[in-house]
Design a protein around this motif. Structure first.
Motif, PDB file in Angstrom:
ATOM      1  N   MET A 132       0.777  -0.946  -0.332  1.00 13.33           N
ATOM      2  CA  MET A 132      -0.192   0.101   0.231  1.00 13.33           C
ATOM      3  C   MET A 132       0.636   1.012   0.272  1.00 13.33           C
ATOM      4  N   SER A 133       0.330   2.291  -0.690  1.00 15.34           N
ATOM      5  CA  SER A 133       1.274   3.803  -0.480  1.00 15.34           C
ATOM      6  C   SER A 133       1.748   4.044   0.857  1.00 15.34           C
ATOM      7  N   LYS A 134       2.129   4.890   0.907  1.00 14.32           N
ATOM      8  CA  LYS A 134       3.123   5.509   2.775  1.00 14.32           C
ATOM      9  C   LYS A 134       1.203   6.249   2.966  1.00 14.32           C
ATOM     10  N   LYS A 135       0.846   6.819   1.946  1.00 13.80           N
ATOM     11  CA  LYS A 135      -0.150   7.694   2.575  1.00 13.80           C
ATOM     12  C   LYS A 135      -1.190   7.290   3.189  1.00 13.80           C
ATOM     13  N   SER A 136      -2.380   6.302   2.010  1.00 14.09           N
ATOM     14  CA  SER A 136      -2.783   4.910   2.955  1.00 14.09           C
ATOM     15  C   SER A 136      -2.393   4.401   4.061  1.00 14.09           C
ATOM     16  N   PHE A 137      -1.530   4.302   4.476  1.00 14.60           N
ATOM     17  CA  PHE A 137      -1.039   3.244   5.454  1.00 14.60           C
ATOM     18  C   PHE A 137      -0.956   4.104   6.588  1.00 14.60           C
ATOM     19  N   LYS A 138      -1.004   5.927   6.544  1.00 15.27           N
ATOM     20  CA  LYS A 138      -0.820   7.371   7.793  1.00 15.27           C
ATOM     21  C   LYS A 138      -1.870   7.148   7.920  1.00 15.27           C
ATOM     22  N   LYS A 139      -2.956   7.331   7.161  1.00 14.78           N
ATOM     23  CA  LYS A 139      -4.473   7.317   7.079  1.00 14.78           C
ATOM     24  C   LYS A 139      -4.971   6.029   8.527  1.00 14.78           C
ATOM     25  N   ALA A 140      -4.162   4.973   7.472  1.00 10.13           N
ATOM     26  CA  ALA A 140      -4.924   4.033   7.988  1.00 10.13           C
ATOM     27  C   ALA A 140      -4.581   4.212   9.593  1.00 10.13           C
ATOM     28  N   ILE A 141      -2.986   3.737   9.599  1.00  6.82           N
ATOM     29  CA  ILE A 141      -2.658   4.401  11.201  1.00  6.82           C
ATOM     30  C   ILE A 141      -2.988   4.934  12.230  1.00  6.82           C
ATOM     31  N   GLY A 142      -3.488   5.909  11.346  1.00 10.44           N
ATOM     32  CA  GLY A 142      -4.219   7.270  12.284  1.00 10.44           C
ATOM     33  C   GLY A 142      -5.525   6.953  13.143  1.00 10.44           C
ATOM     34  N   SER A 143      -6.431   6.072  11.925  1.00  8.18           N
ATOM     35  CA  SER A 143      -7.692   5.443  12.753  1.00  8.18           C
ATOM     36  C   SER A 143      -7.283   5.403  13.749  1.00  8.18           C
ATOM     37  N   LEU A 144      -6.348   3.562  13.203  1.00  6.03           N
ATOM     38  CA  LEU A 144      -6.064   2.744  14.433  1.00  6.03           C
ATOM     39  C   LEU A 144      -5.584   2.755  15.904  1.00  6.03           C
ATOM     40  N   TYR A 145      -5.229   3.927  15.560  1.00  2.00           N
ATOM     41  CA  TYR A 145      -4.354   4.867  16.791  1.00  2.00           C
ATOM     42  C   TYR A 145      -5.799   5.645  17.742  1.00  2.00           C
ATOM     43  N   LYS A 146      -6.519   6.978  16.699  1.00  2.00           N
ATOM     44  CA  LYS A 146      -7.532   7.078  17.389  1.00  2.00           C
ATOM     45  C   LYS A 146      -8.551   6.153  18.020  1.00  2.00           C
ATOM     46  N   ASP A 147      -8.537   5.157  17.573  1.00  2.00           N
ATOM     47  CA  ASP A 147      -9.537   3.984  18.294  1.00  2.00           C
ATOM     48  C   ASP A 147      -8.484   2.850  19.433  1.00  2.00           C
ATOM     49  N   ARG A 148      -7.471   3.898  19.560  1.00  4.35           N
ATOM     50  CA  ARG A 148      -7.147   3.382  20.481  1.00  4.35           C
ATOM     51  C   ARG A 148      -6.643   1.150  20.206  1.00  4.35           C
ATOM     52  N   LEU A 149      -6.793   1.295  19.491  1.00  6.19           N
ATOM     53  CA  LEU A 149      -6.583  -0.481  18.724  1.00  6.19           C
ATOM     54  C   LEU A 149      -4.584  -0.523  18.694  1.00  6.19           C
ATOM     55  N   ILE A 150      -4.072   0.676  18.324  1.00  6.40           N
ATOM     56  CA  ILE A 150      -2.808   0.216  18.507  1.00  6.40           C
ATOM     57  C   ILE A 150      -1.832   1.096  18.964  1.00  6.40           C
ATOM     58  N   SER A 151      -0.818   1.308  19.126  1.00  6.67           N
ATOM     59  CA  SER A 151       0.117   2.117  19.972  1.00  6.67           C
ATOM     60  C   SER A 151       1.785   2.463  19.028  1.00  6.67           C
ATOM     61  N   ILE A 152       1.998   3.619  18.648  1.00  4.67           N
ATOM     62  CA  ILE A 152       2.832   3.979  17.710  1.00  4.67           C
ATOM     63  C   ILE A 152       3.966   4.671  18.809  1.00  4.67           C
ATOM     64  N   ASP A 153       5.056   4.348  18.295  1.00 12.71           N
ATOM     65  CA  ASP A 153       6.439   4.861  19.282  1.00 12.71           C
ATOM     66  C   ASP A 153       7.218   4.826  17.375  1.00 12.71           C
ATOM     67  N   ALA A 154       9.169   4.626  18.684  1.00 18.70           N
ATOM     68  CA  ALA A 154       9.746   5.329  17.481  1.00 18.70           C
ATOM     69  C   ALA A 154      10.627   3.590  16.736  1.00 18.70           C
ATOM     70  N   ASN A 155       9.872   2.623  17.337  1.00 18.21           N
ATOM     71  CA  ASN A 155       9.781   1.155  17.157  1.00 18.21           C
ATOM     72  C   ASN A 155       9.483   0.754  15.665  1.00 18.21           C
ATOM     73  N   GLY A 156       7.837   1.310  15.847  1.00 21.52           N
ATOM     74  CA  GLY A 156       6.860   1.024  15.408  1.00 21.52           C
ATOM     75  C   GLY A 156       5.634   0.427  15.594  1.00 21.52           C
ATOM     76  N   ILE A 157       4.448   0.253  15.378  1.00 23.42           N
ATOM     77  CA  ILE A 157       3.636   0.026  15.611  1.00 23.42           C
ATOM     78  C   ILE A 157       3.089  -1.505  16.507  1.00 23.42           C
ATOM     79  N   THR A 158       2.654  -1.458  17.341  1.00 26.50           N
ATOM     80  CA  THR A 158       2.063  -2.634  18.831  1.00 26.50           C
ATOM     81  C   THR A 158       0.569  -2.599  18.607  1.00 26.50           C
ATOM     82  N   LEU A 159       0.098  -4.120  18.604  1.00 25.49           N
ATOM     83  CA  LEU A 159      -1.357  -3.964  18.785  1.00 25.49           C
ATOM     84  C   LEU A 159      -1.595  -4.237  20.359  1.00 25.49           C
ATOM     85  N   ILE A 160      -2.445  -3.267  20.320  1.00 27.34           N
ATOM     86  CA  ILE A 160      -3.026  -3.233  21.807  1.00 27.34           C
ATOM     87  C   ILE A 160      -3.964  -4.087  22.246  1.00 27.34           C
ATOM     88  N   LYS A 161      -3.887  -5.155  23.349  1.00 26.24           N
ATOM     89  CA  LYS A 161      -4.644  -6.354  23.629  1.00 26.24           C
ATOM     90  C   LYS A 161      -5.577  -6.180  24.971  1.00 26.24           C
TER      91      LYS A 161
END
Length: 277
Positions: free
Chosen positions: A248-277
């Protein structure tokens, strides 16, 4: 045409000594015995009745409601087993027959079994089968990922519980997705969690919180689950790396992880993205 094993809305044609004769307007008639005749009626009234074969193999109507009808699944009690097969209680005077050849496991009197009811083409009789899988087909699916579906719990496996999906397909709920006690025959709502390449269906019993978000976000969540809940990707990752790993494109990726972060489904840090259980 009057259909065996189904509910039919028929017209009262005449009142006779054994009961009311009902018709469908196409010269087909069936008897409604006296025990089911309503207290008040008039010739020409419409009645909804269930039609099956009586002990003399004649079509007969009833106002009783069976526990199962043609083309449906239900858990029924075995009343008796004879040299011909098993006879099941389906809520009507005449028991529902299950031949030995249609028994996944040999039935015993007093046992409860999940069965499918169908019209045998050779005998034109309604019969039951506990070999329910043969009435299911995943070759041409009528469901898609994230669809809400009707489930009937079928039988356990080593990795979870098999379920009948919309009375047409076979699905599986993995052990990790079962958060409550369920039993064979239970009717539940579920979500199609994943459609595999071989058309096997992974089913979730709980609402999937991300099923209404954009497809890219849903895809990233699936990839996270397949990679122990972590991906070494973030909003600073290069477009080439994102495309290589997620197609997928970087634009789609950023939009997607932004939505997931807003819904508190993932966390984002300098190493990558992590699924919140």
């Amino acid at each position: 045409m009057i259909h065996l094993g189904e509910y039919n809305t028929l017209e009262i044609l005449r009142d006779t000594e054994p009961g009311l004769f009902l018709g469908d307007g196409d010269q087909d008639e069936v008897l409604l015995p006296n025990r089911y005749v309503p207290e008040t009626f008039e010739i020409g009234d419409q009645l909804e009745v269930f039609v099956y074969l009586d002990n003399e193999e004649r079509p007969v109507a009833t106002t009783d409601q069976p526990y199962i009808k043609k083309g449906d699944f239900a858990v029924l009690r075995c009343n008796q087993v004879t040299k011909f097969g098993a006879f099941l209680d389906w809520g009507l005077v005449k028991e529902l027959f299950c031949p030995f050849k249609e028994q996944a496991f040999k039935m015993k009197a007093g046992g409860w079994y999940l069965v499918y009811c169908y019209l045998d083409e050779d005998t034109q009789r309604l019969v039951a089968s506990s070999k329910t899988n043969r009435f299911l087909d995943n070759k041409e699916l009528t469901v898609s990922q994230f669809d809400e579906v009707d489930l009937i719990v079928s039988h356990p496996s080593e990795i979870g519980m098999n379920v009948i999906v919309n009375k047409r397909h076979l699905g599986l709920v993995f052990k990790d997705d079962i958060y409550k006690d369920i039993s064979v025959g239970d009717r539940l709502k579920g979500i199609v969690k994943k459609v595999r390449r071989d058309n096997k269906l992974d089913i979730s019993l709980s609402q999937i919180g991300y099923r209404n978000i954009e497809p890219s976000a849903a895809f990233i969540l699936e990839v996270l689950k397949d990679n122990s809940g972590f991906l070494p990707l973030h909003d600073k990752s290069s477009p080439e790396v994102i495309k290589e790993q997620l197609q997928m494109s970087k634009k789609s990726f950023k939009k997607a992880i932004g939505s997931l972060y807003k819904d508190r489904l993932i966390s984002i840090d300098a190493n990558g993205i992590t699924l919140i259980k």
